[in-house]
Scaffold this active site. Structure first.
Site, PDB file in Angstrom:
ATOM      1  N   ASP A 259     -41.337  22.762  15.684  1.00 36.67           N
ATOM      2  CA  ASP A 259     -41.200  23.423  14.389  1.00 36.67           C
ATOM      3  C   ASP A 259     -42.532  23.947  13.895  1.00 36.67           C
ATOM      4  O   ASP A 259     -43.437  23.181  13.551  1.00 36.67           O
ATOM      5  CB  ASP A 259     -40.619  22.437  13.377  1.00 36.67           C
ATOM      6  CG  ASP A 259     -40.308  23.088  12.036  1.00 36.67           C
ATOM      7  OD1 ASP A 259     -40.349  24.331  11.956  1.00 36.67           O
ATOM      8  OD2 ASP A 259     -40.037  22.360  11.070  1.00 36.67           O
TER       9      ASP A 259
ATOM     10  N   ASP B 156     -41.136  32.053  11.922  1.00 35.42           N
ATOM     11  CA  ASP B 156     -40.720  30.654  11.934  1.00 35.42           C
ATOM     12  C   ASP B 156     -39.854  30.368  13.156  1.00 35.42           C
ATOM     13  O   ASP B 156     -38.918  31.115  13.454  1.00 35.42           O
ATOM     14  CB  ASP B 156     -39.945  30.349  10.647  1.00 35.42           C
ATOM     15  CG  ASP B 156     -39.559  28.885  10.523  1.00 35.42           C
ATOM     16  OD1 ASP B 156     -40.391  28.025  10.867  1.00 35.42           O
ATOM     17  OD2 ASP B 156     -38.429  28.605  10.090  1.00 35.42           O
TER      18      ASP B 156
END
Length: 539
Positions: free
Chosen positions: A208, A413
């Site tokens: 992440d 992202d």
């Protein structure tokens, strides 16, 4: 394009030559969609024009030469425009719906990522999609609705953290490490997972870029979700040490990241509590542990030992923080990898792998285009996110109105699935895409996806090329696999995989669906981010 023939056939009336011309082979049809034929005709006419200029008496009487030269020049110029126009109209890519095997339910032969290696000093970890491990959804619609809901929660979490981030308060010779990346839909999330070793135990974690703290679920667990790997037991690890209360590490965690850290009831351990703003959270104790990244050993790695955890983590053991702050894995391995990492995300959910490369040796990549870099925009130092300046978008050959990009600041992202754009920007993109894709029938919207089509019965579909343009003129073609989200297995509901934000002042997000088959390179020390096309697989 069904209209292509009629558009190209009209110039025949304007490109006729006098009947007295000796020129032959002018029967090539300008209505042909074969660019080779058009180029051949253009080349032939130009050759005849040159011959006419050098040997006029051999071809025509002087009284007719000017007329024929004018006609030839007109044909050549017209063909230049036709071929150029043909190129613009053909800025599409064809995708075979049959090859996508939309109606087939498959179980991955190997659920979790296990491959890893070192090469040329690099650590390479296999990346897999999180959905490749197990599914518990009764219908495909339930599955997709679950993913969209989870993605909405992710976006809400990011905006919450961006809004509140301000209130949170020598030369290196890096080696490189590669880790396989896998998708995670079977673990009930559309994020990407890797396997590493923590204290000698293999753990599967979500990679992440929007988080800084790396954490896993730990025993004794007071409230934990189900995971596939055995829960990590720090008491059984000889290399584990707790971070002590009131130690510099405990204090600096809160100062640098905004993660709540505090002393436990025994006043000895440094506890932490981290909420993601969408109902997900992890809390436990901070510890030092040895991690093994494909043979690269990192001692004294600070991580969270989660004793109470809840949220959108599926069956993974925890999360790997690849964000910008000093607590992230990238910052903690600065000496080993120089603050550089990259990934190539697998294009499909099942039996497909990509790679996470820690380190900056470009010879390891399998990119087919050079890496082009754009500047990272610096935000709050406490924010883990990577910001870029999106300066343009084009659909086919049509660039969207530049005025829509007056505030093009976006986050790239790895954890968000669907790209979110400001309402005005998305509206312009949607309108142009619909114009160029108008030959296909519409279908009802699906949740936030409001641009959908019924592609039932089509074996192949021509999709306009979508291109993102970032600061510095860096152009990134979205892979054909990243344009549509396939809601129905019979292709009766196929939706554009982008969505609108609610407000103009919200930060746009480039999601992982539009990052497929790209090598995305994060150079944190150089404050730049690079893109290159690459057919993602285990390299």
């Amino acid at each position: 394009m069904h209209s292509g023939g009629s558009r190209l056939s009209q110039p025949l009336l304007l490109c006729s030559l006098p009947k007295s011309t000796p020129l032959k082979n002018l029967s090539l049809s300008l209505s042909s969609r074969d660019s080779t034929s058009l180029s051949s005709l253009f080349s032939y006419l130009c050759q005849q024009l040159i011959s006419l200029l050098h040997h006029p008496d051999e071809l025509l009487p002087l009284s007719s030469m000017e007329e024929h030269m004018f006609s030839l020049l007109r044909c050549c110029l017209l063909l230049v425009f036709i071929v150029a126009g043909y190129g613009r109209m053909e800025e599409k890519r064809v995708i075979s719906l049959q090859k996508l095997e939309l109606g087939q339910q498959r179980i991955s032969q190997r659920c979790l990522p296990q491959k890893s290696r070192r090469e040329k000093g690099a650590t390479i970890l296999e990346v897999k999609h999180h959905s490749s491990c197990f599914m518990t959804f009764s219908t495909a619609e339930d599955k997709h609705m679950n993913f969209i809901d989870a993605d909405n929660a992710r976006v809400s979490s990011i905006h919450f953290r961006v809004k509140n981030s301000g209130s949170r308060s020598t030369q290196m010779n890096p080696s490189e490490a590669q880790i396989p990346l896998t998708t995670g839909a079977k673990l009930q999330t559309l994020n990407y997972i890797v396997s590493i070793k923590l204290g000698g135990n293999e753990v599967t974690v979500i990679a992440d870029t929007g988080s800084d703290l790396t954490w896993v679920q730990c025993q004794p667990c007071s409230s934990c979700y189900n995971q596939q790997d055995p829960i990590f037991n720090p008491a059984a690890s000889q290399s584990y040490e707790p971070v002590l209360c009131n130690s510099p590490t405990c204090t600096s965690v809160q100062i640098a990241t905004g993660i709540s850290s505090f002393c436990g009831n025994d006043q000895s351990n440094c506890n932490y509590s981290l909420s993601y703003g969408d109902g997900s959270y992890t809390s436990g104790v901070l510890g030092w542990e040895q991690i093994d990244l494909a043979g690269t050993i990192i001692d004294g790695f600070v991580f969270g030992c989660g004793l109470s955890n809840h949220g959108l983590f599926g069956g993974a053991s925890g999360l790997m923080g690849l964000g910008r702050t000093y607590l992230s894995l990238i910052s903690q391995t600065m000496l080993q990898f120089g603050g550089i990492f990259s990934y190539c995300l697998p294009p499909t959910e099942y039996d497909s792998s990509g790679s996470l490369v820690l380190g900056g040796d470009p010879s390891i990549f399998k990119n087919t285009t050079p890496v082009s870099y754009t500047r990272m925009i610096m935000d709050s130092p406490e924010s883990p996110f990577y910001f870029l300046n999106l300066t343009g978008i084009s659909i086919g050959s049509v660039a969207l109105d530049a005025s829509e990009f007056y505030n093009g600041k976006v986050i790239i992202d790895s954890g968000t699935v669907i790209t979110r754009l400001a309402p005005s920007m998305y509206k312009a993109l949607r309108a142009e895409f619909l114009r160029q894709f108008s030959e296909y029938p519409a279908a009802p919207r699906f949740s936030i996806l409001d641009t959908c089509f019924n592609l039932t019965g089509f074996r192949e579909v021509s999709i306009p090329i979508m291109k993102f343009v970032f600061e510095g003129g860096v152009e990134v073609d979205v892979d054909v696999n990243g344009v549509f989200y396939y809601v129905k297995e019979d292709a009766s509901q196929v939706c554009l995989a982008l969505a609108s934000l609610t407000y103009e002042n919200e930060i746009g997000i480039i999601g992982n669906y539009q990052q497929k088959n790209l090598r995305v390179v994060y150079d944190t020390l150089g404050s730049r981010l690079g893109f290159a096309e690459e057919t993602c697989g285990w390299i």
